[in-house]
Design a protein around this motif. Structure first.
Motif, PDB file in Angstrom:
ATOM      1  N   LEU A  12       0.827  -1.204   0.000  1.00 47.54           N
ATOM      2  CA  LEU A  12       0.000   0.000   0.000  1.00 47.54           C
ATOM      3  C   LEU A  12       0.861   1.254   0.000  1.00 47.54           C
ATOM      4  N   GLU A  13       1.881   1.286   0.847  1.00 48.55           N
ATOM      5  CA  GLU A  13       2.738   2.466   0.961  1.00 48.55           C
ATOM      6  C   GLU A  13       3.522   2.715  -0.319  1.00 48.55           C
ATOM      7  N   ARG A  14       4.084   1.660  -0.889  1.00 46.76           N
ATOM      8  CA  ARG A  14       4.946   1.817  -2.055  1.00 46.76           C
ATOM      9  C   ARG A  14       4.161   2.108  -3.330  1.00 46.76           C
ATOM     10  N   SER A  15       2.885   1.730  -3.373  1.00 49.19           N
ATOM     11  CA  SER A  15       2.078   1.972  -4.575  1.00 49.19           C
ATOM     12  C   SER A  15       1.194   3.205  -4.451  1.00 49.19           C
ATOM     13  N   SER A  16       1.309   3.937  -3.363  1.00 48.08           N
ATOM     14  CA  SER A  16       0.447   5.110  -3.149  1.00 48.08           C
ATOM     15  C   SER A  16       0.724   6.181  -4.210  1.00 48.08           C
ATOM     16  N   THR A  17      -0.329   6.907  -4.588  1.00 53.78           N
ATOM     17  CA  THR A  17      -0.221   7.946  -5.609  1.00 53.78           C
ATOM     18  C   THR A  17       0.225   9.263  -4.983  1.00 53.78           C
ATOM     19  N   ALA A  92      -7.822  -5.093   0.285  1.00 54.77           N
ATOM     20  CA  ALA A  92      -8.562  -6.229   0.825  1.00 54.77           C
ATOM     21  C   ALA A  92      -8.684  -7.330  -0.226  1.00 54.77           C
ATOM     22  N   CYS A  93      -8.896  -6.929  -1.481  1.00 54.86           N
ATOM     23  CA  CYS A  93      -8.940  -7.899  -2.584  1.00 54.86           C
ATOM     24  C   CYS A  93      -7.611  -8.630  -2.688  1.00 54.86           C
ATOM     25  N   LEU A  94      -6.520  -7.894  -2.640  1.00 52.58           N
ATOM     26  CA  LEU A  94      -5.192  -8.502  -2.769  1.00 52.58           C
ATOM     27  C   LEU A  94      -4.927  -9.469  -1.620  1.00 52.58           C
ATOM     28  N   ALA A  95      -5.399  -9.122  -0.426  1.00 49.19           N
ATOM     29  CA  ALA A  95      -5.220 -10.008   0.725  1.00 49.19           C
ATOM     30  C   ALA A  95      -5.928 -11.335   0.515  1.00 49.19           C
ATOM     31  N   ASP A  96      -7.087 -11.309  -0.147  1.00 53.73           N
ATOM     32  CA  ASP A  96      -7.813 -12.548  -0.435  1.00 53.73           C
ATOM     33  C   ASP A  96      -7.185 -13.309  -1.603  1.00 53.73           C
ATOM     34  N   VAL A  97      -6.678 -12.573  -2.587  1.00 50.30           N
ATOM     35  CA  VAL A  97      -6.113 -13.210  -3.778  1.00 50.30           C
ATOM     36  C   VAL A  97      -4.957 -14.130  -3.425  1.00 50.30           C
ATOM     37  N   VAL A  98      -4.113 -13.727  -2.495  1.00 53.28           N
ATOM     38  CA  VAL A  98      -2.939 -14.544  -2.172  1.00 53.28           C
ATOM     39  C   VAL A  98      -3.327 -15.870  -1.522  1.00 53.28           C
ATOM     40  N   VAL A 199       2.938  -1.695  -7.847  1.00 58.21           N
ATOM     41  CA  VAL A 199       1.991  -0.951  -8.682  1.00 58.21           C
ATOM     42  C   VAL A 199       1.202  -1.917  -9.572  1.00 58.21           C
ATOM     43  N   ALA A 200       1.888  -2.907 -10.148  1.00 57.16           N
ATOM     44  CA  ALA A 200       1.186  -3.910 -10.961  1.00 57.16           C
ATOM     45  C   ALA A 200       0.185  -4.683 -10.113  1.00 57.16           C
ATOM     46  N   ALA A 201       0.556  -5.007  -8.882  1.00 55.80           N
ATOM     47  CA  ALA A 201      -0.348  -5.729  -7.983  1.00 55.80           C
ATOM     48  C   ALA A 201      -1.573  -4.884  -7.667  1.00 55.80           C
ATOM     49  N   ARG A 202      -1.342  -3.615  -7.373  1.00 59.79           N
ATOM     50  CA  ARG A 202      -2.472  -2.717  -7.084  1.00 59.79           C
ATOM     51  C   ARG A 202      -3.376  -2.601  -8.306  1.00 59.79           C
ATOM     52  N   TRP A 203      -2.795  -2.419  -9.478  1.00 60.11           N
ATOM     53  CA  TRP A 203      -3.578  -2.277 -10.708  1.00 60.11           C
ATOM     54  C   TRP A 203      -4.421  -3.521 -10.949  1.00 60.11           C
ATOM     55  N   ALA A 204      -3.817  -4.696 -10.797  1.00 62.52           N
ATOM     56  CA  ALA A 204      -4.537  -5.951 -11.055  1.00 62.52           C
ATOM     57  C   ALA A 204      -5.685  -6.130 -10.072  1.00 62.52           C
ATOM     58  N   ALA A 205      -5.458  -5.823  -8.801  1.00 57.47           N
ATOM     59  CA  ALA A 205      -6.512  -5.973  -7.794  1.00 57.47           C
ATOM     60  C   ALA A 205      -7.647  -4.977  -8.042  1.00 57.47           C
ATOM     61  N   ALA A 206      -7.284  -3.715  -8.300  1.00 61.14           N
ATOM     62  CA  ALA A 206      -8.318  -2.700  -8.551  1.00 61.14           C
ATOM     63  C   ALA A 206      -9.097  -3.022  -9.815  1.00 61.14           C
ATOM     64  N   PHE A 207      -8.400  -3.506 -10.842  1.00 59.82           N
ATOM     65  CA  PHE A 207      -9.080  -3.851 -12.094  1.00 59.82           C
ATOM     66  C   PHE A 207     -10.025  -5.029 -11.881  1.00 59.82           C
ATOM     67  N   THR A 208      -9.615  -6.009 -11.089  1.00 60.22           N
ATOM     68  CA  THR A 208     -10.474  -7.163 -10.806  1.00 60.22           C
ATOM     69  C   THR A 208     -11.750  -6.717 -10.099  1.00 60.22           C
ATOM     70  N   LEU A 209     -11.606  -5.860  -9.110  1.00 59.88           N
ATOM     71  CA  LEU A 209     -12.784  -5.349  -8.403  1.00 59.88           C
ATOM     72  C   LEU A 209     -13.715  -4.604  -9.354  1.00 59.88           C
TER      73      LEU A 209
END
Length: 317
Positions: A12-17, A92-98, A199-209
């Motif tokens: 979360l910290e490293r991918s923040s805008t 939260a999505c990423l936490a479930d994905v793993v 950033v790729a992880a954040r993008w993939a999770a947000a896109f999935t949601l």
């Protein structure tokens, strides 16, 4: 704090805008003072990419966003999440994905090993909608959504996987690419990969949601408008089960929404458009204007305007 939670917060910290870093939820980390060389390098790359290396032009771009060089550099330092705001939905999505790694057993390509956990999460997310619609939607429709999601996710995930494969191939000349990709698709492997490619992880999770929300919107609109659709497009008769859907038939607009094509067991084919009917109405008026003047014109469009979307019958030219 558990190791898993600590890893997620680091992502979360490293991918923040930049905008998020300006808010109260983030503050410069304790190590920010030690990042001067890294910040200077990032800032130089930013100027090169955003303004072709022209510092004056770049400062003008910053000013449009309410920034100056000092503020911009401060936001490029390491950040600490204070936890004041609610946890983002994508995290939260990423936490479930793993933890959705069982699906990796059934994939055919290395990239699918990384996409499969996201698809499994999506399947769980839309399960309630699938059960409610029941006989009105064929099983192939849900599978189409999952296949499309896996294809779209290949874009953000291909880079991280490709880098991992190149590094490993250098170490192991006769690398089994599929087996290696499967080894990445474990809870520990995905967490490590997401930390290194946050950033790729954040993008993939947000896109999935967002994809789940948009697909469910279409299904809910179909359920809600069903009687009106039968009256408008099928002479008041039941038009049967939804047997096929094509997604993403336009550029995304209206917060990631796109046109979809739906075909039913009665052979009725409709288009779902995530906006109102202004363009279609003007086109129909043009057809009428041409017809009144004995000028050959296409057939008028048959549409049904809903609150925030439009249904349109397929046009056969």
């Amino acid at each position: 704090m558990t190791p898993e939670l600590r890893d997620l917060i680091e992502i979360l910290e490293r991918s923040s805008t930049l905008e998020e870093r300006a808010g109260e939820a983030f503050s410069p980390s304790d190590s920010a003072a030690l990042d001067e060389a890294r910040v200077a390098a990032r800032y130089s790359r930013w100027i090169a990419r955003a303004a072709g290396g022209d510092s004056e032009r770049f400062n003008s771009l910053l000013a449009r966003r309410g920034l100056n060089p000092t503020l911009a550099k401060r936001r490029l330092t390491g950040q600490t999440w204070r936890g004041g705001d609610a946890t983002p939905a994508w995290l939260a999505c990423l936490a479930d994905v793993v933890h959705c790694t069982d699906a990796v057993t059934f994939v055919e390509r290395p990239i699918d090993c990384l996409a499969a956990p996201f698809v499994a999460y999506a399947r769980q997310s839309i399960e309630a909608t699938r059960l409610r619609l029941g006989r009105h939607v064929a099983a192939e429709v849900w599978q189409t959504f999952e296949t499309a999601l896996a294809r779209w996710l290949a874009f953000p995930l291909a880079g991280p996987l490709g880098l991992e494969l190149r590094v490993q191939a250098y170490r192991t000349p006769k690398l089994d690419r599929m087996r290696f990709a499967q080894s990445l698709a474990t809870s520990a492997g995905l967490t490590r990969l997401f930390k290194e490619n946050c950033v790729a992880a954040r993008w993939a999770a947000a896109f999935t949601l967002r994809s789940c929300e948009r697909f469910v919107e279409i299904m809910q609109a179909l359920e809600r408008d069903r009687a009106k659709l039968a009256e408008r497009f099928h002479g008041g008769r039941e038009f049967g089960q939804l047997v096929n859907i094509q997604l993403g038939l336009s550029d995304p607009h209206h917060d990631g929404r796109a046109v979809a094509r739906l075909r039913f067991s009665s052979s009725l084919t409709l288009y779902f458009k995530p906006r109102r009917h202004a363009t279609e109405t003007r086109f129909t008026e043009l057809c009428g204007w041409l017809g009144a003047r004995s000028i050959d014109a296409p057939s008028p469009l048959i549409t049904l305007d809903a609150i925030n979307h439009l249904w349109m019958a397929e046009v056969k030219w």
